[in-house]
Design a protein around this motif. Structure first.
Motif, PDB file in Angstrom:
ATOM      1  N   ALA A 182       0.834  -1.209   0.000  1.00  0.00           N
ATOM      2  CA  ALA A 182       0.000   0.000   0.000  1.00  0.00           C
ATOM      3  C   ALA A 182       0.865   1.254   0.000  1.00  0.00           C
ATOM      4  O   ALA A 182       0.537   2.254  -0.658  1.00  0.00           O
ATOM      5  N   GLN A 183       1.983   1.211   0.732  1.00  0.00           N
ATOM      6  CA  GLN A 183       2.898   2.356   0.740  1.00  0.00           C
ATOM      7  C   GLN A 183       3.504   2.583  -0.646  1.00  0.00           C
ATOM      8  O   GLN A 183       3.623   3.724  -1.103  1.00  0.00           O
ATOM      9  N   VAL A 184       3.884   1.489  -1.317  1.00  0.00           N
ATOM     10  CA  VAL A 184       4.438   1.594  -2.667  1.00  0.00           C
ATOM     11  C   VAL A 184       3.387   2.164  -3.612  1.00  0.00           C
ATOM     12  O   VAL A 184       3.683   3.052  -4.426  1.00  0.00           O
ATOM     13  N   ASP A 185       2.149   1.695  -3.494  1.00  0.00           N
ATOM     14  CA  ASP A 185       1.068   2.204  -4.352  1.00  0.00           C
ATOM     15  C   ASP A 185       0.864   3.700  -4.150  1.00  0.00           C
ATOM     16  O   ASP A 185       0.626   4.439  -5.116  1.00  0.00           O
ATOM     17  N   ARG A 186       0.959   4.161  -2.901  1.00  0.00           N
ATOM     18  CA  ARG A 186       0.793   5.596  -2.623  1.00  0.00           C
ATOM     19  C   ARG A 186       1.916   6.412  -3.251  1.00  0.00           C
ATOM     20  O   ARG A 186       1.685   7.510  -3.769  1.00  0.00           O
ATOM     21  N   ILE A 187       3.138   5.891  -3.204  1.00  0.00           N
ATOM     22  CA  ILE A 187       4.268   6.590  -3.829  1.00  0.00           C
ATOM     23  C   ILE A 187       4.055   6.683  -5.335  1.00  0.00           C
ATOM     24  O   ILE A 187       4.235   7.745  -5.942  1.00  0.00           O
ATOM     25  N   LEU A 188       3.661   5.582  -5.948  1.00  0.00           N
ATOM     26  CA  LEU A 188       3.412   5.571  -7.385  1.00  0.00           C
ATOM     27  C   LEU A 188       2.324   6.585  -7.754  1.00  0.00           C
ATOM     28  O   LEU A 188       2.458   7.333  -8.726  1.00  0.00           O
ATOM     29  N   ALA A 189       1.259   6.625  -6.960  1.00  0.00           N
ATOM     30  CA  ALA A 189       0.176   7.564  -7.227  1.00  0.00           C
ATOM     31  C   ALA A 189       0.648   9.005  -7.063  1.00  0.00           C
ATOM     32  O   ALA A 189       0.315   9.881  -7.879  1.00  0.00           O
ATOM     33  N   CYS A 190       1.440   9.247  -6.032  1.00  0.00           N
ATOM     34  CA  CYS A 190       1.967  10.596  -5.774  1.00  0.00           C
ATOM     35  C   CYS A 190       2.834  11.063  -6.941  1.00  0.00           C
ATOM     36  O   CYS A 190       2.838  12.255  -7.287  1.00  0.00           O
TER      37      CYS A 190
END
Length: 197
Positions: A182-190
């Motif tokens: 989930a943290q990786v997904d948030r970085i990608l989205a950011c």
């Protein structure tokens, strides 16, 4: 193209996090994997390393334990080894960039990013982190690892706290794998590389 550097001390979970970026379609350059190929059986650095460090190779490949015993704790020998390895890795990294010229982003997994002052070469730095006790447990469970070897490796690495302070993003791998993803997904989205979840 965005260039992302992934770093963190030994045992923090960089390989797991790098795979998550790869699964999301981001090409990953793994510096350690590249070094292993260069030093493995038939690797182009094997003859040079044997010449500079006699007895450090066996059966056409670098004996990592033997080489490690020769250089760890000896700054001059370590500098000589790095003078062989770093240019070769740089060459492979350049080839990786050219091969992936149409990608929206590239991720470079570089364990000693801050220690080699390489962070300025990237758009964003992602640090993978975990509590010291968890790090120690992970590393000491590896085959062939000893407390002495672990402590010598840590001596070469910037403390985790300092890495976190310098990071654009921090991925904490102390929880369940789903939380890390989930943290990786948030970085990608950011970064505009994936839709927000």
């Amino acid at each position: 193209m965005k260039t992302l550097a992934l770093t963190g001390s030994i045992g923090m979970g960089k390989s797991t996090v790098a795979k998550m970026f790869a699964d999301a379609g981001i090409p990953v350059f793994d510096a350690d994997k590249t070094v292993r190929a260069l030093q493995g059986e038939g690797g182009r650095l094997v003859p040079e390393i044997e010449h500079v460090f006699p007895g450090s190779t066996r059966d056409g490949a670098v004996d990592r334990d033997a080489l490690s015993a020769m250089v760890l704790g000896d700054r001059d020998r370590l500098a000589r080894l790095e003078a062989l390895v770093h240019p070769a890795v740089h060459h492979e990294r350049t080839r990786f960039i050219l091969d992936n010229g149409d990608a929206a982003a590239l991720l470079f997994d570089i364990p000693l990013l801050f220690e080699t002052h390489g962070e300025e070469n990237f758009d964003h730095v992602i640090v993978v982190s975990a509590p010291p006790r968890m790090q120690r447990e992970r590393v000491l469970s590896r085959p062939g690892m000893t407390v002495e070897k672990f402590e010598r490796i840590l001596e070469r690495q910037m403390p985790d706290e300092q890495k976190r302070e310098r990071a654009d993003f921090v991925v904490d791998t102390s929880g369940p794998i789903e939380e890390t993803r989930a943290q990786v997904d948030r970085i990608l989205a950011c970064l505009g590389l994936a839709p927000a979840q």
